[in-house]
Design a protein around this motif. Sequence first.
Motif, PDB file in Angstrom:
ATOM      1  N   LEU A 111      84.030  -8.716  29.985  1.00 40.37           N
ATOM      2  CA  LEU A 111      83.449  -9.550  28.933  1.00 40.37           C
ATOM      3  C   LEU A 111      84.109 -10.927  28.875  1.00 40.37           C
ATOM      4  O   LEU A 111      83.426 -11.946  28.731  1.00 40.37           O
ATOM      5  CB  LEU A 111      83.548  -8.845  27.581  1.00 40.37           C
ATOM      6  CG  LEU A 111      82.647  -7.625  27.407  1.00 40.37           C
ATOM      7  CD1 LEU A 111      82.988  -6.879  26.117  1.00 40.37           C
ATOM      8  CD2 LEU A 111      81.183  -8.028  27.427  1.00 40.37           C
ATOM      9  N   LEU A 112      85.426 -10.961  29.014  1.00 36.40           N
ATOM     10  CA  LEU A 112      86.121 -12.252  28.980  1.00 36.40           C
ATOM     11  C   LEU A 112      85.768 -13.116  30.197  1.00 36.40           C
ATOM     12  O   LEU A 112      85.552 -14.319  30.071  1.00 36.40           O
ATOM     13  CB  LEU A 112      87.634 -12.056  28.893  1.00 36.40           C
ATOM     14  CG  LEU A 112      88.152 -11.580  27.541  1.00 36.40           C
ATOM     15  CD1 LEU A 112      89.638 -11.252  27.625  1.00 36.40           C
ATOM     16  CD2 LEU A 112      87.890 -12.609  26.453  1.00 36.40           C
ATOM     17  N   LEU A 113      85.704 -12.500  31.364  1.00 40.39           N
ATOM     18  CA  LEU A 113      85.361 -13.271  32.566  1.00 40.39           C
ATOM     19  C   LEU A 113      83.940 -13.815  32.489  1.00 40.39           C
ATOM     20  O   LEU A 113      83.692 -14.968  32.851  1.00 40.39           O
ATOM     21  CB  LEU A 113      85.522 -12.412  33.820  1.00 40.39           C
ATOM     22  CG  LEU A 113      86.947 -12.077  34.218  1.00 40.39           C
ATOM     23  CD1 LEU A 113      86.956 -11.063  35.362  1.00 40.39           C
ATOM     24  CD2 LEU A 113      87.731 -13.324  34.606  1.00 40.39           C
ATOM     25  N   PRO A 132      77.998  -7.139  43.076  1.00 44.96           N
ATOM     26  CA  PRO A 132      77.392  -7.797  41.910  1.00 44.96           C
ATOM     27  C   PRO A 132      76.580  -6.834  41.034  1.00 44.96           C
ATOM     28  O   PRO A 132      76.598  -6.950  39.804  1.00 44.96           O
ATOM     29  CB  PRO A 132      76.503  -8.875  42.524  1.00 44.96           C
ATOM     30  CG  PRO A 132      77.179  -9.204  43.816  1.00 44.96           C
ATOM     31  CD  PRO A 132      77.736  -7.892  44.306  1.00 44.96           C
ATOM     32  N   ASP A 133      75.888  -5.880  41.655  1.00 43.36           N
ATOM     33  CA  ASP A 133      75.133  -4.904  40.864  1.00 43.36           C
ATOM     34  C   ASP A 133      76.061  -4.031  40.023  1.00 43.36           C
ATOM     35  O   ASP A 133      75.723  -3.659  38.901  1.00 43.36           O
ATOM     36  CB  ASP A 133      74.262  -4.027  41.766  1.00 43.36           C
ATOM     37  CG  ASP A 133      73.076  -4.781  42.332  1.00 43.36           C
ATOM     38  OD1 ASP A 133      72.695  -5.825  41.752  1.00 43.36           O
ATOM     39  OD2 ASP A 133      72.525  -4.336  43.360  1.00 43.36           O
ATOM     40  N   GLY A 134      77.219  -3.713  40.565  1.00 47.94           N
ATOM     41  CA  GLY A 134      78.213  -2.950  39.811  1.00 47.94           C
ATOM     42  C   GLY A 134      78.737  -3.736  38.626  1.00 47.94           C
ATOM     43  O   GLY A 134      78.988  -3.179  37.552  1.00 47.94           O
ATOM     44  N   VAL A 135      78.893  -5.043  38.827  1.00 48.23           N
ATOM     45  CA  VAL A 135      79.336  -5.911  37.737  1.00 48.23           C
ATOM     46  C   VAL A 135      78.287  -5.900  36.630  1.00 48.23           C
ATOM     47  O   VAL A 135      78.606  -5.759  35.441  1.00 48.23           O
ATOM     48  CB  VAL A 135      79.595  -7.355  38.239  1.00 48.23           C
ATOM     49  CG1 VAL A 135      79.823  -8.302  37.077  1.00 48.23           C
ATOM     50  CG2 VAL A 135      80.779  -7.376  39.192  1.00 48.23           C
ATOM     51  N   LYS A 136      77.024  -6.042  37.010  1.00 48.30           N
ATOM     52  CA  LYS A 136      75.935  -6.048  36.015  1.00 48.30           C
ATOM     53  C   LYS A 136      75.910  -4.740  35.235  1.00 48.30           C
ATOM     54  O   LYS A 136      75.791  -4.739  34.006  1.00 48.30           O
ATOM     55  CB  LYS A 136      74.589  -6.261  36.706  1.00 48.30           C
ATOM     56  CG  LYS A 136      74.390  -7.663  37.226  1.00 48.30           C
ATOM     57  CD  LYS A 136      73.051  -7.791  37.918  1.00 48.30           C
ATOM     58  CE  LYS A 136      72.927  -9.137  38.597  1.00 48.30           C
ATOM     59  NZ  LYS A 136      71.665  -9.274  39.335  1.00 48.30           N
ATOM     60  N   ASN A 138      78.379  -2.504  34.800  1.00 51.24           N
ATOM     61  CA  ASN A 138      79.559  -2.362  33.945  1.00 51.24           C
ATOM     62  C   ASN A 138      79.547  -3.343  32.779  1.00 51.24           C
ATOM     63  O   ASN A 138      80.032  -3.018  31.697  1.00 51.24           O
ATOM     64  CB  ASN A 138      80.838  -2.492  34.768  1.00 51.24           C
ATOM     65  CG  ASN A 138      81.129  -1.227  35.543  1.00 51.24           C
ATOM     66  OD1 ASN A 138      81.320  -0.176  34.955  1.00 51.24           O
ATOM     67  ND2 ASN A 138      81.132  -1.321  36.860  1.00 51.24           N
ATOM     68  N   LEU A 139      78.985  -4.522  32.987  1.00 55.67           N
ATOM     69  CA  LEU A 139      78.864  -5.472  31.879  1.00 55.67           C
ATOM     70  C   LEU A 139      77.898  -4.943  30.828  1.00 55.67           C
ATOM     71  O   LEU A 139      78.136  -5.111  29.627  1.00 55.67           O
ATOM     72  CB  LEU A 139      78.380  -6.833  32.387  1.00 55.67           C
ATOM     73  CG  LEU A 139      79.457  -7.879  32.588  1.00 55.67           C
ATOM     74  CD1 LEU A 139      78.893  -9.103  33.280  1.00 55.67           C
ATOM     75  CD2 LEU A 139      80.113  -8.266  31.298  1.00 55.67           C
ATOM     76  N   ALA A 140      76.826  -4.324  31.262  1.00 56.65           N
ATOM     77  CA  ALA A 140      75.872  -3.736  30.312  1.00 56.65           C
ATOM     78  C   ALA A 140      76.574  -2.649  29.491  1.00 56.65           C
ATOM     79  O   ALA A 140      76.390  -2.562  28.265  1.00 56.65           O
ATOM     80  CB  ALA A 140      74.662  -3.169  31.052  1.00 56.65           C
ATOM     81  N   ARG A 141      77.375  -1.838  30.142  1.00 54.49           N
ATOM     82  CA  ARG A 141      78.125  -0.793  29.433  1.00 54.49           C
ATOM     83  C   ARG A 141      79.143  -1.409  28.474  1.00 54.49           C
ATOM     84  O   ARG A 141      79.329  -0.921  27.355  1.00 54.49           O
ATOM     85  CB  ARG A 141      78.839   0.115  30.426  1.00 54.49           C
ATOM     86  CG  ARG A 141      77.901   0.981  31.230  1.00 54.49           C
ATOM     87  CD  ARG A 141      78.631   1.808  32.259  1.00 54.49           C
ATOM     88  NE  ARG A 141      77.690   2.545  33.085  1.00 54.49           N
ATOM     89  CZ  ARG A 141      77.914   2.931  34.317  1.00 54.49           C
ATOM     90  NH1 ARG A 141      79.084   2.676  34.891  1.00 54.49           N
ATOM     91  NH2 ARG A 141      76.999   3.586  34.991  1.00 54.49           N
ATOM     92  N   ALA A 142      79.805  -2.471  28.928  1.00 60.40           N
ATOM     93  CA  ALA A 142      80.795  -3.151  28.079  1.00 60.40           C
ATOM     94  C   ALA A 142      80.130  -3.747  26.848  1.00 60.40           C
ATOM     95  O   ALA A 142      80.656  -3.636  25.734  1.00 60.40           O
ATOM     96  CB  ALA A 142      81.519  -4.233  28.884  1.00 60.40           C
TER      97      ALA A 142
END
Length: 159
Positions: A111-113, A132-136, A138-142
């Motif tokens: 979230l901070l990044l 990048p898909d993993g980031v998306k 995990n960001l959705a989960r965050a």
Amino acid sequence: MLKVMNDIYFYLKKQGADSETAKDIVQDAIYKSMIHIESIATDKYRAFVFKVAINLYLDYCRKSKKFTYQALDENLVSSTKLTEDLLISKDDKNQIREILEELPIKFKQLLLLKYDMQWSYQQIAEYLGMKPDGVKTNLARARAKFKELYRRKENEKTK
């Protein structure tokens, strides 16, 4: 390089580092990057220095068993301060900080990044060694976890 140093410093402060620790870690991270400068691709320098700094901070936390939240000095002004930050009241900022502290470190970092440092999915992926898909994902989960904690705190206020 000065911008990268400032960004790392303020990122560490938001992670909970005190001012002196953050300065020391930035200095160490830059030193380590200079040692390995020939092996770092120019477009990956920022991610490399950030990764070194975060690893140094995590090592510092493990050694000192320091995982407590440190309040940010409100007099410090980040060069990347967003307009939204200026509009958010002090109470809201404190509540956001409290919620961030309750999140798992991986979610807090994502979230901070993304929202504080305004990194792209690609930059975050390179930095964290993810796709990048993993980031998306995990960001959705965050974000979902953050919203859940925020709603819970709001409900506690109204009781």
